[in-house]
Enzyme design. Structure first.
Site, PDB file in Angstrom:
ATOM      1  N   CYS A  71       0.845  -1.192   0.000  1.00 55.78           N
ATOM      2  CA  CYS A  71       0.000   0.000   0.000  1.00 55.78           C
ATOM      3  C   CYS A  71       0.884   1.247   0.000  1.00 55.78           C
ATOM      4  CB  CYS A  71      -0.948   0.124   1.194  1.00 55.78           C
ATOM      5  SG  CYS A  71      -2.049  -1.263   1.373  1.00 55.78           S
ATOM      6  N   ASN A 126      -1.024   2.437   6.001  1.00 53.98           N
ATOM      7  CA  ASN A 126      -0.211   1.412   5.356  1.00 53.98           C
ATOM      8  C   ASN A 126       0.373   0.542   6.460  1.00 53.98           C
ATOM      9  OD1 ASN A 126       1.635  -0.056   3.829  1.00 53.98           O
ATOM     10  ND2 ASN A 126       3.149   1.584   3.848  1.00 53.98           N
ATOM     11  N   LYS A 172      19.358 -17.933  -9.358  1.00 56.73           N
ATOM     12  CA  LYS A 172      19.561 -16.490  -9.175  1.00 56.73           C
ATOM     13  C   LYS A 172      20.864 -16.058  -9.842  1.00 56.73           C
ATOM     14  CE  LYS A 172      16.554 -15.479  -8.422  1.00 56.73           C
ATOM     15  NZ  LYS A 172      15.319 -15.997  -8.398  1.00 56.73           N
ATOM     16  N   GLU A 198      20.657 -16.251 -13.679  1.00 55.33           N
ATOM     17  CA  GLU A 198      19.753 -15.267 -14.275  1.00 55.33           C
ATOM     18  C   GLU A 198      20.408 -13.896 -14.450  1.00 55.33           C
ATOM     19  OE1 GLU A 198      15.167 -16.115 -12.978  1.00 55.33           O
ATOM     20  OE2 GLU A 198      16.534 -15.603 -11.355  1.00 55.33           O
ATOM     21  N   HIS A 235      27.907 -39.076  -7.999  1.00 54.12           N
ATOM     22  CA  HIS A 235      27.369 -39.850  -9.119  1.00 54.12           C
ATOM     23  C   HIS A 235      27.608 -39.145 -10.454  1.00 54.12           C
ATOM     24  CE1 HIS A 235      25.683 -42.732  -6.384  1.00 54.12           C
ATOM     25  NE2 HIS A 235      25.162 -41.723  -5.679  1.00 54.12           N
ATOM     26  N   LYS A 262       9.709 -11.066 -16.922  1.00 51.93           N
ATOM     27  CA  LYS A 262       9.128 -11.244 -15.589  1.00 51.93           C
ATOM     28  C   LYS A 262       8.001 -12.263 -15.627  1.00 51.93           C
ATOM     29  CE  LYS A 262       8.751 -10.236 -11.306  1.00 51.93           C
ATOM     30  NZ  LYS A 262       9.741 -10.992 -10.559  1.00 51.93           N
TER      31      LYS A 262
HETATM   32  C1  G6P Z   1       9.800 -16.278 -15.316  1.00 54.13           C
HETATM   33  C2  G6P Z   1      10.404 -15.354 -14.274  1.00 54.13           C
HETATM   34  C3  G6P Z   1      10.791 -16.155 -13.021  1.00 54.13           C
HETATM   35  C4  G6P Z   1       9.560 -16.904 -12.503  1.00 54.13           C
HETATM   36  C5  G6P Z   1       8.947 -17.786 -13.583  1.00 54.13           C
HETATM   37  C6  G6P Z   1       7.616 -18.334 -13.143  1.00 54.13           C
HETATM   38  O1  G6P Z   1      10.784 -17.145 -15.785  1.00 54.13           O
HETATM   39  O2  G6P Z   1      11.550 -14.701 -14.795  1.00 54.13           O
HETATM   40  O3  G6P Z   1      11.259 -15.277 -12.032  1.00 54.13           O
HETATM   41  O4  G6P Z   1       9.942 -17.679 -11.413  1.00 54.13           O
HETATM   42  O5  G6P Z   1       8.700 -17.025 -14.766  1.00 54.13           O
HETATM   43  O6  G6P Z   1       6.740 -17.263 -12.986  1.00 54.13           O
HETATM   44  P1  G6P Z   1       5.453 -17.272 -12.080  1.00 54.13           P
HETATM   45  O7  G6P Z   1       4.876 -15.893 -12.241  1.00 54.13           O
HETATM   46  O8  G6P Z   1       4.551 -18.336 -12.609  1.00 54.13           O
HETATM   47  O9  G6P Z   1       5.890 -17.548 -10.694  1.00 54.13           O
END
Ligand code: G6P
Length: 603
Positions: free
Chosen positions: A2, A103, A483, A486, A502, A598
């Site tokens: 908020c 908030n 992470k 990416e 293994h 995203k």
């Molecule tokens: C994309 C984003 C990731 C996310 C994935 C699944 O690859 O870059 O950060 O984890 O989608 O997205 P969701 O909105 O379904 O969690």
């Protein structure tokens, strides 16, 4: 989440408030509203959804309280946490003659509400916020002193909050209080102007001096100036809106890492009692006839889901498995009606997860989505939605979405165990106690951030990273590796520690970096042996653990706790910051890494 804004001055109040809310829209857009007080009149506008809807309403009605002389106003944009996103639940909230925007969370709102109802106050919304305005009027009706009544009100509130309150009984004042949630106050460029906002983005261009209130500070603003309950320090306002939206952090990712400690409080709010866990959204009869849980997700959400498979089996004693949504869709899965189908998604829009959900629904399975975005496609399809309440996540590399998912899924595992009578009251109580400590475990310690920053320069040149862990620390290892991949574009893989011998251990040499997750409270000796094996083969070891480990080349010390899930969240913070700092050194775009999106709405 908020966002709140406030204004005292001679300019067009509604325009300033609405423009300010637009800057805070990233904090939530379930509904928005403003209240403007001039003389003894108050005009209020509320609209569901984005600020543009509010803007239309305001301009359509040509807000009449403006022009000559001072007017004062408050505004709010909402990320629903308590009560559905409806106009009735939208702020500002009204008593009889006062309005408040808030908030945060009033944790003791239930007892206050009962007390006020007893005293004859009538409530119209389902929010915790409404108690504030009624409490203020309850005191004002007794003592006829607004300043005193506001002081008495804030003394009764427990939780985290920043508040702005206006009242017809004191027509030129805004009462304010900050405790836990952010609030900035600025002196406007025009004479006598005062502005309030949850972050400094709405203030830029309108003011040059700002106070970022410390917790516990309250006060009163009026056309003749500001008074604070304690000494405050003014600083110069930045000129950059981007910088301001990030609350002073360098990147949205960094801001979101630091926010985790606060947002998990929202994830738990209203769901944790001392000896039980309940979700308003979840009817316990949903579990009738259920013998199995199948989870589907992608990316980071998949890692949260994988974590939860350990917890569902451990605490609910229900068979649980997970599949990557894009694989599940095309494998002709056998779906039986004794299976509860759970999808996990930050956005609620990921195409593969959505399709998997539709397949399960069409096969007649009961379905749940654990999601961060209400009114998303998945929430419209699933029988039940459980919101994670992380607030808007802007960094493409997901951080707070993961921690809130993990917390919510852990709570679900416990709650399912309780519904099925598969967990003892003692264990449940103990786990609830631990859940309450998660916000502290997610607090970023300066020393940990500094250590990651310092270490980041050693880990730039090698042929790859292995992140290793056991049990829930295996999905955490996967998430740590994801992470790093990416945003740094370095090659990293997550592995179950016991699986290294293994095959993967063949890669071990000094240029192979092992990030070892070594919790004290889960299989410490086993993971220690696995790391020793890698060390004996010359891999460079960075151990993350609360216990010292002699063979580590580098060591990141996490706080000692008494539960592995607290260690889990401590280590999550380290992994996120470690990736971010390596990325900063490499000069990559932290918030918008190449090739990624995203929300992936294509299969
Ligand atoms: C994309 C984003 C990731 C996310 C994935 C699944 O690859 O870059 O950060 O984890 O989608 O997205 P969701 O909105 O379904 O969690």
């Amino acid at each position: 989440m908020c966002g709140i804004v406030g204004y005292i001055g001679k300019s067009n109040t509604s325009e300033i408030l609405v423009d300010g809310l637009k800057e805070l829209e990233y904090r939530g857009y379930d509904s928005a509203g403003i209240a403007i007080l001039k003389s003894d009149k108050i005009e209020v506008y509320k609209a569901l959804g984005k600020i543009v809807n509010l803007e239309e309403k305001v301009s359509h009605n040509e807000c009449t309280l403006k022009e000559d002389g001072f007017s004062i106003g408050i505004g709010h944009t909402r990320w629903a946490t308590h009560g559905k996103p409806t106009e009735l639940n939208a702020h500002p909230h009204l008593g009889e003659y006062s309005y408040v925007v808030h908030n945060g969370i009033i944790e003791n709102y239930k007892e206050l509400k009962d007390e006020l109802i007893e005293a004859g106050h009538k409530f119209v919304s389902q929010t915790d916020t409404e108690v504030i305005v009624h409490l203020f009027e309850f005191y004002f009706n007794q003592n006829n002193d607004a300043d005193l009544s506001f002081d008495l009100t804030i003394k009764r509130l427990e939780g985290a909050y920043s508040i702005l309150l206006i009242t017809k009984s004191q027509q030129n004042k805004i009462f304010f209080m900050k405790h836990g949630s952010p609030m900035a106050i600025a002196k406007g460029k025009n004479e006598g102007e005062i502005l309030f906002a949850s972050s400094d983005a709405p203030l830029i261009g309108l003011a040059s001096d700002v106070v970022y209130l410390e917790d516990g500070v309250s006060g009163v603003a009026s056309s003749s100036g500001l008074t604070f309950s304690t000494k405050v320090s003014w600083s110069t306002l930045s000129n950059s809106k981007q910088f301001a939206q990030k609350d002073g952090f360098r990147f949205f990712m960094e801001k979101e890492i630091y926010e985790q400690s606060d947002v998990v409080v929202d994830s738990m709010m209203g769901r944790l009692q001392d000896d039980s866990i309940s979700f308003d959204e979840l009817d316990p009869s949903l579990l009738d006839g259920i013998n199995e849980i199948k989870i589907c997700a992608c990316g980071t959400s998949y890692h949260a889901g994988l974590t939860s498979t350990y917890l569902f089996e451990r605490f609910s004693k229900i068979r649980c498995s997970i599949e990557i949504a894009s694989e599940f869709r095309y494998k002709e899965p056998l779906l039986t009606k004794d299976t509860l189908f759970v999808v996990i998604s930050q956005s609620g829009e990921t195409a593969d997860t959505l399709e998997a959900l539709k397949m399960a629904k069409n096969a007649g399975l009961k379905t749940i989505v654990v999601c961060n975005v209400d009114n998303s496609s998945m929430t419209r399809v699933a029988d039940t939605t459980i919101l994670t309440r992380a607030g808007i996540e802007k960094g493409v590399a997901s951080t707070k979405a993961f921690s809130t998912q993990a917390v919510v899924l852990w709570m679900m595992a416990l709650s399912f165990g309780d519904i099925k009578n598969n967990i003892s009251k003692e264990v449940l109580k103990k786990e609830i106690k631990v859940l309450r400590e998660v916000p502290l475990a997610l607090k970023v310690e300066d020393s940990v951030h500094e250590k990651c920053k310092r270490l980041s320069k050693r880990y730039l040149h090698g042929h790859g990273f292995f992140f290793i862990g056991r049990d829930v620390f295996f999905p955490l290892a996967l998430e740590g590796a994801l992470k790093l991949k990416e945003i740094s574009y370095l090659h990293a893989e997550g592995y179950p520690a016991g699986e290294m011998k293994h095959g993967p251990i063949a890669l071990a040499d000094p240029e192979l970096f092992t990030i070892a997750l070594m919790p004290q409270h889960l299989h410490y000796d086993k993971i220690k042996s696995n790391v020793e094996e890698l060390s004996a083969r010359d891999s460079t070891i960075c151990a993350i653990s609360p216990l010292p480990f002699d063979l580590a080349d580098d060591f990141i010390n996490t706080k000692k706790t008494d539960h592995y899930m607290l260690e889990f969240f401590e280590m999550l913070i380290v992994l996120q910051i470690f990736s971010m700092e390596i990325t900063v050194r490499l000069g990559n775009d932290v918030d918008m890494p190449r090739n990624l999106a995203k929300s992936v709405t294509v299969e």
